[in-house]
Design a protein around this motif. Structure first.
Motif, PDB file in Angstrom:
ATOM      1  N   ILE A  50      12.964   8.301  -1.363  1.00  0.00           N
ATOM      2  CA  ILE A  50      11.516   8.497  -1.413  1.00  0.00           C
ATOM      3  C   ILE A  50      10.801   7.165  -1.625  1.00  0.00           C
ATOM      4  O   ILE A  50       9.761   6.902  -1.022  1.00  0.00           O
ATOM      5  N   TYR A  55      11.153   5.397   1.918  1.00  0.00           N
ATOM      6  CA  TYR A  55      10.580   6.011   3.108  1.00  0.00           C
ATOM      7  C   TYR A  55       9.309   6.823   2.874  1.00  0.00           C
ATOM      8  O   TYR A  55       8.630   7.150   3.829  1.00  0.00           O
ATOM      9  N   CYS A  56       9.008   7.233   1.667  1.00  0.00           N
ATOM     10  CA  CYS A  56       7.980   8.228   1.346  1.00  0.00           C
ATOM     11  C   CYS A  56       8.514   9.620   1.696  1.00  0.00           C
ATOM     12  O   CYS A  56       9.659   9.759   2.099  1.00  0.00           O
ATOM     13  N   HIS A  57       7.699  10.623   1.549  1.00  0.00           N
ATOM     14  CA  HIS A  57       8.188  12.003   1.612  1.00  0.00           C
ATOM     15  C   HIS A  57       8.626  12.476   3.000  1.00  0.00           C
ATOM     16  O   HIS A  57       9.786  12.825   3.197  1.00  0.00           O
ATOM     17  N   ILE A  94       1.574   1.779  -4.120  1.00  0.00           N
ATOM     18  CA  ILE A  94       2.090   2.451  -2.936  1.00  0.00           C
ATOM     19  C   ILE A  94       1.082   3.530  -2.584  1.00  0.00           C
ATOM     20  O   ILE A  94       0.758   4.382  -3.404  1.00  0.00           O
ATOM     21  N   PRO A 135      -0.821   6.748  -1.435  1.00  0.00           N
ATOM     22  CA  PRO A 135      -0.417   8.159  -1.516  1.00  0.00           C
ATOM     23  C   PRO A 135      -0.334   8.788  -0.133  1.00  0.00           C
ATOM     24  O   PRO A 135      -0.926   8.294   0.815  1.00  0.00           O
ATOM     25  N   ASN A 136       0.438   9.872  -0.041  1.00  0.00           N
ATOM     26  CA  ASN A 136       0.445  10.668   1.187  1.00  0.00           C
ATOM     27  C   ASN A 136      -0.836  11.474   1.214  1.00  0.00           C
ATOM     28  O   ASN A 136      -1.274  11.997   0.197  1.00  0.00           O
TER      29      ASN A 136
END
Length: 138
Positions: free
Chosen positions: A55, A58-60, A119, A121-122
């Motif tokens: 995570i 790559y992020c979610h 970082i 956010p999504n």
């Protein structure tokens, strides 16, 4: 369900040899746009540590995509499809619950101090409208 929980549940289904193979794939160029995670970071990593590293790297959504691709490469097609479907169900549920509150959202403020990193956010929800990001360097 949170992405980290989905990924952890998926990795917990792998026996130790398969988990080592999974980590080997993480250190290769599995998916375009997702850099491999160095072997040294994964060598002794537990399942929870591996999820955290995925995570962070790559992020979610990309972490889910990488996991799906690795599972397919390992011929765990049923597990790959299950993860893909469960993730899609979670996205549909969160989009429907957040759409009502999206119009009344208040601006968020984030700050980094002395070399810290933020970082981004999504952002879930509608793809229409505008998004304003202001970066101030103090």
């Amino acid at each position: 369900m949170q992405v980290s929980h989905l990924l952890l549940e998926t990795l917990e289904e792998l026996v130790d040899d398969d988990f080592r193979t999974f980590k080997w794939y993480l250190a290769t160029d599995v998916l375009d746009g997702c850099r491999p995670i160095p072997k040294s970071r994964l060598d002794k990593a537990s399942r929870t540590e591996t999820v955290t590293k995925m995570i962070a790297s790559y992020c979610h959504e990309p972490a889910v995509k990488v996991t799906v691709e690795i599972l397919k490469s390992m011929n765990f097609n049923d597990d790959a499809e299950k993860l893909k479907n469960r993730y899609a169900e979670g996205q549909t549920a969160s989009a429907s619950t957040s759409s009502a509150s999206a119009s009344s959202a208040t601006p968020a403020t984030m700050s980094a101090h002395q070399g810290s990193v933020i970082i981004a956010p999504n952002i879930n929800g509608s793809t229409t409208g505008s998004l304003n990001i202001t970066i101030n360097k103090s």
